[in-house]
Design an enzyme around this catalytic site. Structure first.
Site: not given
Length: 537
Positions: A110, A52
Site C-alpha cells: 500500500y 474501503d
C-alpha cells in the site's frame, strides 16, 4: 468452465469501497454487472482485497468463473470498453480452477500520500491527505522501524475488527519525501481492518512531536487501540500491488521480544509435512502462537505437522481448535566408544534378550563397556568374516553417482516421518565439506542403499538408507558393522548417531554393537487438521 484472473486499477472516489453493499455503488457491483453483460451469463467476482470507501487501487486482484469462448487475455480489452473511466482492467488471464485470491500467500503493498504544505493543491485533493503542520520525516522513519517484522498489531486495527488472530508481518515500511509530498509505502503479508490508515495516523503524531519515536513500540506492545493515533482519511490510500508467493519459503525464522520460532516448510510440497520449532514464547501468546503456526502450515499444504516445543509447555493430548497435539517421540543420541566398546557378541539372541529385559527405559546415560584388546581383535575378525560372507561393501560417491545417491536417499526415507528430501544441489554443497563422507552400499554386486557419515570432534553417522525392496533384511546392520570395522580408527573421537526413541528395533540393534544412550533430545509432537483429515490415533 474456466477461471479468469483480473488485475484491476480504479479511482475509489466515487465508490463505497470494493464489496457490494446496499447503501451505495461499489467496484465489485460494477464488475459483476459489466462482466455479466459482456459474457451473457451471471458473473460473481471474488476480490483479493476489499478496499474501503474512497481507497484507490493500481493492482487489486479478482477472479470469476465463466464458460465463455473469448480468449482469456482478450477479456480485459472487451471489458474496458464497457467500464467507466475510473475502473480499468490492466490484465486478464486464465488460472487453475483451484486458485483462490484470498487463500494464497501474498505480499500486499500500500501507499499513503500526505501533501505536507501550508496551502492545499487542487490536483492532489482526491489522492492525498492534506496536512498543513510541518512533519519531521526523520522521526517518522525512526518510529516506523519498530513496526517492521512480525508483531501483534491489535493496537493498529479498528475496534470493529472481529478477527481473533491479529498477528501480521510487515516486510518494508519506507517514508519518502519529494518536495511537499510524503509517501509512506508499506508491504506485508496481510493487513487488518484500517491497519495502514491507523499506522499512518500514528506516524503523523510522531512527525509533529506529539509522540516520540520510541512510543511507537510502547503502543505496539500495549495492544490497545486507544493508544495509537487517529485513522487518516481513506482517499490518501492506494493499494499498489498484490504479489503472489510463487514458491513456499523453505524456512521462516522469527525472533522478537515475544517469540522465537522456526517454521520449516521445505517438506510440504514433496511430503505434505511441516516442522515447527518453538524456542520461546510469552505465556499470554503461547496457545495462539501454536494455533497460528499450525494453521499456517496446514493452509500451505501440510497434512502432518511436527512440533518441537523447547518451552516444554505443550502437553500430550491437548486440543486447540481442530488440532490435537500428541507426543510423537524424543531423539536419543547414542555413542560408540571406538577404543573400549565391543560391538560383537558371541550370542546375539541371548544378548538382545538381556538388553530388553534389563532396561525399563532408554532415558539414562549408560556406562561404557571395557574389554581387553584381545577380545576386541577377536570381535573385529568375526565382523570381517561375516561381512565378507555377505559380500557387502561401500562404494565412494563420485560426481557421476550423486544423482543415484539422491534417488536412493529419497526413496529410502520418503515414508520416514521426520526425514528430509535431498536434491543434487544440496548434496554437491555438502560434498564440498571434507568432513562429509558419502557411500553407496553394494550387496552381492548390487547397489541397495546409501551411507553418510561426518568426521569431526564427534564423528557422526548421519544416515543409513536402503531401497524399499531391500529393507528388513539385516543389510543396514551389516553396513553399520562394516563402517565400524573400516572407519572407526579414522574418527577423531567417539562415534555418535541419533535415533528416535520409538524405534525400539534400531535402538536394540545399536546397543548390540556397543552404542549407549548419552543424551536425550526434546519431545516432538504430531498433529493434523481433524476437520480435513479426521481424527488420528
Amino acid at each position: 468452465m474456466k477461471r479468469i484472473k483480473l488485475i484491476i486499477s480504479y479511482d475509489g472516489t466515487n465508490y463505497c469501497g470494493w464489496q457490494i453493499q446496499p447503501n451505495g455503488l461499489t467496484i465489485e457491483q460494477v464488475l459483476n454487472e459489466k462482466l455479466s453483460q459482456l459474457l451473457k451469463e451471471e458473473i460473481q467476482v471474488i476480490g483479493a482485497s476489499r478496499t474501503d470507501s474512497g481507497v484507490h487501487a493500481l493492482g487489486n486482484v479478482a477472479v470469476f468463473d465463466t464458460n465463455t469462448k473469448i480468449p482469456p487475455e482478450k477479456i480485459c480489452y472487451a471489458l474496458n470498453q464497457r467500464l467507466p473511466d475510473d475502473i480499468v482492467v490492466q490484465q486478464s488471464m486464465e488460472v487453475p480452477l483451484t486458485y483462490h485470491p484470498r487463500k494464497c500467500n501474498t505480499r500486499k503493498t500500500y501507499e499513503y500520500k500526505i501533501l505536507n504544505r501550508k496551502i492545499p493543491m487542487p490536483k492532489h485533493r482526491l489522492d492525498s491527505y492534506f496536512y498543513f503542520m510541518p512533519l519531521d520525516v526523520e522521526k517518522m522513519r525512526e518510529g516506523a522501524k519498530y513496526l517492521i517484522g512480525e508483531h501483534d498489531f491489535r493496537s493498529f486495527c479498528s475496534s470493529r475488527t472481529q478477527i481473533e488472530d491479529t498477528v501480521r508481518t510487515i516486510y518494508q515500511l519506507d517514508i519518502i519525501k519529494e518536495d511537499d509530498m510524503i509517501r509512506i509505502v508499506i508491504s506485508g503479508n496481510g493487513f487488518l481492518y484500517n491497519m495502514v490508515r491507523i499506522i499512518v495516523g500514528t506516524l503523523i503524531r510522531v512527525g509533529t512531536g506529539f509522540y516520540t519515536p520510541q512510543q511507537v513500540e510502547e503502543i505496539l506492545d500495549s495492544r490497545n487501540r486507544s493508544y495509537a493515533g487517529q485513522k487518516v482519511p481513506a482517499h490518501g490510500l492506494t493499494l499498489v500491488s498484490i504479489e503472489e508467493e510463487e514458491h513456499l519459503e523453505d524456512i521462516i525464522h522469527v525472533e522478537n521480544k515475544y517469540v522465537d520460532y522456526t517454521l520449516i516448510q521445505k517438506e510440504i510440497v514433496p511430503k505434505k509435512k511441516a516442522y515447527i520449532i518453538l524456542n520461546r514464547c510469552v505465556d499470554n501468546d503461547y496457545e495462539s502462537t501454536i494455533a497460528r503456526l499450525t494453521k499456517q502450515a496446514t493452509r500451505n499444504g501440510a497434512k502432518d505437522i511436527y512440533i518441537c516445543d523447547n518451552t516444554k509447555k505443550l502437553k500430550d493430548g491437548i486440543q486447540i481448535g481442530y488440532y490435537t497435539y500428541k507426543r510423537y517421540n524424543q531423539l536419543l543420541q547414542m555413542e560408540y566408544d571406538r577404543k573400549n566398546s565391543s560391538f560383537m557378541q558371541h550370542n546375539v539372541e541371548n544378548n538382545e534378550k538381556k538388553h530388553m529385559e534389563a532396561e525399563d527405559s532408554f532415558y539414562h546415560v549408560a556406562t561404557k563397556n571395557h574389554n581387553s584388546n584381545l577380545c576386541q581383535e577377536k570381535n573385529n575378525n568375526e565382523m570381517n568374516h561375516q561381512i565378507q560372507e555377505n559380500e557387502l561393501e561401500f562404494v565412494v560417491v563420485e560426481e557421476d553417482k550423486i544423482e543415484k545417491l539422491v534417488d536412493i536417499y529419497n526413496q529410502s526415507f520418503f515414508h520416514v516421518p521426520m526425514s528430509s528430501t535431498w536434491t543434487v544441489e544440496m548434496v554437491k554443497e555438502m560434498m564440498q565439506k571434507k568432513e562429509n563422507h558419502f557411500y553407496l552400499i553394494q550387496w552381492n554386486k548390487q547397489i541397495v542403499g546409501m551411507f553418510f557419515w561426518e568426521k569431526g570432534e564427534y564423528s557422526s553417522v548421519e544416515g543409513i538408507g536402503l531401497l524399499p525392496e531391500f529393507q528388513n533384511q539385516g543389510i543396514g546392520k551389516k553396513a553399520m558393522k562394516l563402517f565400524l570395522c573400516k572407519y572407526k580408527n579414522e574418527c577423531m573421537d567417539n562415534i555418535r548417531l541419533t535415533v528416535s526413541d520409538n524405534n525400539l528395533q534400531a535402538i536394540a540393534c545399536y546397543k548390540q554393537m556397543g552404542f549407549v544412550v548419552v543424551s536425550i533430545g526434546n519431545t516432538w509432537f504430531h498433529t493434523q487438521d481433524e476437520k480435513l483429515y479426521g481424527a488420528f490415533s
